[in-house]
Design an enzyme around this catalytic site. Structure first.
Site, PDB file in Angstrom:
ATOM      1  N   GLU A 175       0.862  -1.191   0.000  1.00 45.44           N
ATOM      2  CA  GLU A 175       0.000   0.000   0.000  1.00 45.44           C
ATOM      3  C   GLU A 175       0.888   1.227   0.000  1.00 45.44           C
ATOM      4  O   GLU A 175       1.848   1.312   0.765  1.00 45.44           O
ATOM      5  CB  GLU A 175      -0.889   0.073   1.248  1.00 45.44           C
ATOM      6  CG  GLU A 175      -2.049  -0.875   1.318  1.00 45.44           C
ATOM      7  CD  GLU A 175      -2.898  -0.647   2.574  1.00 45.44           C
ATOM      8  OE1 GLU A 175      -2.747   0.417   3.221  1.00 45.44           O
ATOM      9  OE2 GLU A 175      -3.692  -1.530   2.913  1.00 45.44           O
ATOM     10  N   GLU A 198     -13.549   5.962  -0.732  1.00 51.52           N
ATOM     11  CA  GLU A 198     -14.441   5.058   0.008  1.00 51.52           C
ATOM     12  C   GLU A 198     -15.115   5.830   1.142  1.00 51.52           C
ATOM     13  O   GLU A 198     -14.481   6.162   2.141  1.00 51.52           O
ATOM     14  CB  GLU A 198     -13.639   3.867   0.547  1.00 51.52           C
ATOM     15  CG  GLU A 198     -13.008   3.031  -0.559  1.00 51.52           C
ATOM     16  CD  GLU A 198     -12.059   1.972  -0.043  1.00 51.52           C
ATOM     17  OE1 GLU A 198     -12.531   1.020   0.621  1.00 51.52           O
ATOM     18  OE2 GLU A 198     -10.843   2.104  -0.285  1.00 51.52           O
ATOM     19  N   LYS A 253     -15.195   4.980   5.235  1.00 49.24           N
ATOM     20  CA  LYS A 253     -13.989   4.895   6.057  1.00 49.24           C
ATOM     21  C   LYS A 253     -13.911   6.097   6.992  1.00 49.24           C
ATOM     22  O   LYS A 253     -14.477   7.160   6.722  1.00 49.24           O
ATOM     23  CB  LYS A 253     -12.735   4.821   5.168  1.00 49.24           C
ATOM     24  CG  LYS A 253     -12.709   3.613   4.238  1.00 49.24           C
ATOM     25  CD  LYS A 253     -11.350   3.397   3.615  1.00 49.24           C
ATOM     26  CE  LYS A 253     -10.385   2.794   4.616  1.00 49.24           C
ATOM     27  NZ  LYS A 253      -9.110   2.404   3.993  1.00 49.24           N
ATOM     28  N   GLU A 299      -9.303   9.383   5.406  1.00 47.71           N
ATOM     29  CA  GLU A 299      -9.266   8.013   4.889  1.00 47.71           C
ATOM     30  C   GLU A 299     -10.231   7.803   3.724  1.00 47.71           C
ATOM     31  O   GLU A 299     -10.150   6.801   3.016  1.00 47.71           O
ATOM     32  CB  GLU A 299      -9.613   7.023   6.005  1.00 47.71           C
ATOM     33  CG  GLU A 299      -8.551   6.890   7.076  1.00 47.71           C
ATOM     34  CD  GLU A 299      -7.401   5.984   6.661  1.00 47.71           C
ATOM     35  OE1 GLU A 299      -7.391   5.523   5.497  1.00 47.71           O
ATOM     36  OE2 GLU A 299      -6.510   5.758   7.491  1.00 47.71           O
TER      37      GLU A 299
END
Length: 341
Positions: free
Chosen positions: A263, A314, A317, A322
């Site tokens: 990541e 997203e 999150k 985030e």
């Protein structure tokens, strides 16, 4: 008696074709080093088949899944996308306690999808549980029994915060509490020729350094060497963070273990230094750096397998920053042009 083949036009054509094929094959591993993680923590994301189509349309050849989602795996069939599939953190203890459970997991999530090109099984993500190593061993046994040991490697994903010291990189060493967890895993990986997945975020190093790390250094924008470590010079923070972990692995007796950047990315909103322009700078220069094949100062010429986080923003999150790491918006629009291939 030696037979001498004359250089006829047809023979010369075959020779040229062979040389071209070797050249093309030599390029393919470099191009394929960049993948994208597919997170699903959003209530407005495209369907799984649409997501896999988006990967193919953008020539993204590697994908990381955090769990063996059946719909996603079904969509990945015959896609020629190389897949890293995760074991859910909550399943680790069960897999550690029973070889039969591990065999069943491999049958259900790997063998039942013969047209999916699996590369890695990743046991947990940033989780320090005593059961991880046993689960890895059982899954490796299951992969071997399934006849897939030459295709699939078993590993786990850890984060760079496990280092107790990282500056300069040659000082890299694991924290005492992390050392107890990571060192046995690292030695297992070394013994079995498997890499270690490492989540590496220069963004967090930059925001947590309280002004001691320059934004240009974090974004690959430094015009020259910023950190000198004996004979090695560092022009970007990502290389320094990777190499600090390599040094820590050496000190733990596992210097042969390869690091895969599982990541890395940069948010476009929600936090200090988060912006579209900063993400664009980081991502585009990261891809160029990986494709160059230069490696890091400690590992020159060593290809850096890298998964960018993440495919989409997203919205489920937390905290706020985030939510905005995606290269694409949930309506499948890319935020800026990216050449993956």
């Amino acid at each position: 008696m030696a037979i001498i083949m004359k250089n006829s036009p047809s023979n010369m054509f075959v020779i040229v074709l062979q040389i071209a094929l070797v050249f093309i094959l030599s390029l393919e591993p470099i191009v394929a080093q960049v993948g994208v993680s597919y997170g699903m923590m959003g209530d407005n994301l495209p369907t799984k088949p649409d997501v896999i189509t988006l990967y193919k349309q953008n020539s993204i050849q590697r994908l990381r899944l955090y769990d063996p989602n059946p719909e996603a795996l079904q969509a990945l069939g015959r896609s020629n996308i190389e897949v890293s599939v995760g074991v859910r953190n909550e399943d680790i203890q069960k897999l550690a306690s029973s070889q039969e459970e591990a065999n069943t997991w491999v049958q259900t999530n790997i063998k039942n999808y013969p047209s999916v090109q699996f590369k890695y099984i990743v046991v947990g993500n940033e989780v320090q549980l005593q059961f991880v190593l046993s689960a890895m061993q059982n899954l490796l046994n299951a992969v071997t029994a399934a006849g897939l040991i030459n295709q699939i490697r078993v590993t786990t994903a850890v984060h760079s915060g496990n280092l107790g010291e990282s500056y300069p990189p040659s000082k890299g060493v694991f924290r005492a509490d992390a050392n107890v967890f990571i060192t046995p895993i690292a030695k297992f990986l070394a013994l079995n020729g498997c890499p270690l997945f490492l989540n590496v975020y220069p963004y967090f190093a930059y925001t947590g350094a309280q002004g001691n790390v320059s934004l240009d250094y974090a974004l690959f924008n430094s015009p020259g060497v910023v950190v000198t470590d004996n004979a090695l010079g560092y022009q970007n923070l990502l290389d320094a963070m990777i190499d600090a972990f390599y040094w820590a692995l050496e000190k733990a007796g596992a210097g042969s273990v390869e690091i895969v950047v599982s990541e890395t990315g940069w948010p476009t909103s929600g936090g200090n230094g988060a912006s579209l322009e900063n993400q664009k700078s980081y991502i585009l220069k990261l891809i160029d750096h990986v494709k160059s094949g230069r490696g890091t100062p400690k590992k020159p010429g060593k290809l850096i397998q890298t998964y960018i986080f993440a495919m989409f923003d997203e919205n489920q999150k937390t905290p706020e920053y985030e939510k905005f790491w995606g290269l694409f918006t949930p309506d499948k629009q890319i935020k800026y042009p990216i050449n993956f291939a």
